[in-house]
Write an enzyme that holds these catalytic residues in place. Structure first.
Site, PDB file in Angstrom:
ATOM      1  N   LYS A  66      71.283 -78.433 -39.457  1.00 31.04           N
ATOM      2  CA  LYS A  66      71.167 -78.712 -40.892  1.00 31.04           C
ATOM      3  C   LYS A  66      72.387 -78.169 -41.640  1.00 31.04           C
ATOM      4  O   LYS A  66      72.880 -77.085 -41.323  1.00 31.04           O
ATOM      5  CB  LYS A  66      69.889 -78.012 -41.381  1.00 31.04           C
ATOM      6  CG  LYS A  66      69.536 -78.279 -42.810  1.00 31.04           C
ATOM      7  CD  LYS A  66      68.269 -77.534 -43.188  1.00 31.04           C
ATOM      8  CE  LYS A  66      68.321 -77.216 -44.677  1.00 31.04           C
ATOM      9  NZ  LYS A  66      67.321 -76.262 -45.106  1.00 31.04           N
ATOM     10  N   LYS A 106      66.339 -63.050 -41.401  1.00 29.38           N
ATOM     11  CA  LYS A 106      67.194 -62.289 -42.318  1.00 29.38           C
ATOM     12  C   LYS A 106      67.352 -60.854 -41.864  1.00 29.38           C
ATOM     13  O   LYS A 106      68.409 -60.267 -42.032  1.00 29.38           O
ATOM     14  CB  LYS A 106      66.657 -62.340 -43.748  1.00 29.38           C
ATOM     15  CG  LYS A 106      66.932 -63.663 -44.430  1.00 29.38           C
ATOM     16  CD  LYS A 106      66.722 -63.563 -45.923  1.00 29.38           C
ATOM     17  CE  LYS A 106      66.927 -64.923 -46.573  1.00 29.38           C
ATOM     18  NZ  LYS A 106      66.509 -64.918 -47.983  1.00 29.38           N
ATOM     19  N   LYS A 162      74.495 -73.419 -46.491  1.00 27.43           N
ATOM     20  CA  LYS A 162      75.537 -72.739 -47.254  1.00 27.43           C
ATOM     21  C   LYS A 162      76.215 -71.647 -46.428  1.00 27.43           C
ATOM     22  O   LYS A 162      77.313 -71.226 -46.735  1.00 27.43           O
ATOM     23  CB  LYS A 162      75.007 -72.195 -48.585  1.00 27.43           C
ATOM     24  CG  LYS A 162      73.593 -71.726 -48.591  1.00 27.43           C
ATOM     25  CD  LYS A 162      73.126 -71.517 -50.039  1.00 27.43           C
ATOM     26  CE  LYS A 162      71.680 -71.049 -50.071  1.00 27.43           C
ATOM     27  NZ  LYS A 162      71.133 -70.952 -51.417  1.00 27.43           N
TER      28      LYS A 162
END
Ligand code: TRP
Length: 333
Positions: free
Chosen positions: A197, A115, A200
């Site tokens: 995967k 992040k 979002k």
């Protein structure tokens, strides 16, 4: 008789849209767990602000997620459904646990590293402290188990470490939680990039199917799914990741075994498979979406659910926080 059910804790952030992968990996399983455990399911809005949010959207997404929980079959009478910011003990315990957590440990967290690479303009203290807040969430409720996806495994691990550290210095105070991995842990991959995967934040918006997608959108996204140049419908993730992913989605949503699913598509073409999966997923999402919309139009009811949740969560959380304050020597009146 004493309540002998184990305590289960989980939470989802009210940020982006949830994908069908999030649904399969998390919320759809929670429904099955609610009879066997004393469940606490939170909406983690305090975690959400570690990345800048639009206030109006955050508020709206909070209610949407609550409505979604209920629409997915989580019973607010059986479980404690609540909003993290309604229980001030989360922030309070987080502060105490911060003093039992090392900076180096937090710097090494995979999600923090990812992040901070993605949000270089805002590497704030909250982002770094995120796992400690998550530990506070879990430990406040003396949770026995925490159903999470693989991406949260490290965070549950650190919650265990912090709990053990505290228990060793003082005396047993926190239950040391276990991560709970679902047996049906089918992983759903990106439709455009089937080796990754489904997420979002997918690069190609056609790669992820959202729980909020309309029927047409769902069917279109599956129609455009990447397959391969041969035409055999067979489950083989190594050599046929795209087709295998579609088969997985079909098998999970139809609750049929993979063998049965393969048999169903024997002799058929990729076009048939894509259409069948798209229609199945759209059919399964439709009742959830309409129930979610119905609930969202009843704000009085949703507020009542949150009030009840806040009451019960505060009661459980303040018991633990009181113990902690006493053990560390905070003078109590
Ligand atoms: N960090 C989790 C996620 O993004 C959400 C979360 C917050 C959580 N607190 C939690 C999950 C406690 C399990 C237990 O998925």
């Amino acid at each position: 008789m004493e309540n002998v059910k184990k305590v289960l804790y989980s939470a989802v952030q009210p940020t982006n849209n949830l994908t069908i992968g999030n649904y399969i990996g998390a919320i759809s399983n929670w429904k099955k767990l609610q009879d066997d455990y004393d469940c606490f399911f939170a909406i983690a809005n305090m975690h959400a602000i570690t990345v800048r949010q639009n206030p109006a959207e955050l508020r709206q997404r909070t209610l949407s997620l609550l409505a979604l929980y209920i629409a997915c079959g989580i019973d607010p009478e059986k479980c404690v459904l609540y909003l993290q910011s309604h229980v001030s003990a989360h922030a309070e315990l987080c502060w105490v646990l911060n003093t039992f957590t090392y900076v180096g440990e937090m710097e090494r967290m995979t999600q923090f590293k990812d992040k901070s690479a993605r949000h270089t303009e805002n590497i704030n203290m909250g982002l770094m402290d995120y796992p400690v807040l998550m530990a506070a969430d879990i430990l406040l409720y003396q949770a026995d188990c925490v159903p999470v996806g693989l991406d949260q495994r490290q965070h549950v691990e650190i919650a265990r470490d912090i709990a053990q550290r505290f228990n060793n210095i003082y005396s047993p105070t926190f239950k040391v939680p276990e991560a709970l991995y679902m047996k049906t842990g089918a992983k759903i991959n990106d439709l455009q990039n089937p080796e990754k995967k489904m997420s979002k934040s997918a690069e190609n918006p056609n790669g992820a199917v959202f729980l909020s997608d309309d029927r047409d959108v769902v069917i279109r996204k599956f129609k455009r799914a990447v397959t391969d140049s041969d035409s055999l419908i067979k489950y083989d993730p190594e050599t046929k990741p795209g087709v295998s992913n579609l088969l997985t989605v079909y098998s999970v949503f139809s609750q049929k075994s993979m063998a049965e699913t393969e048999r169903e598509f024997e002799g058929k073409g990729y076009g048939d498979l894509k259409l069948a999966v798209g229609e199945l997923v759209a059919d399964k999402l439709a009742p959830i979406q309409s129930e979610q919309a119905r609930l969202l139009s009843d704000k009085t009811y949703l507020d009542e659910v949150l009030k009840r949740g806040a009451l019960l969560a505060n009661k459980a959380a303040s018991r633990t926080l009181g113990k902690v304050y006493k053990k560390i020597g905070f003078y109590q009146l």
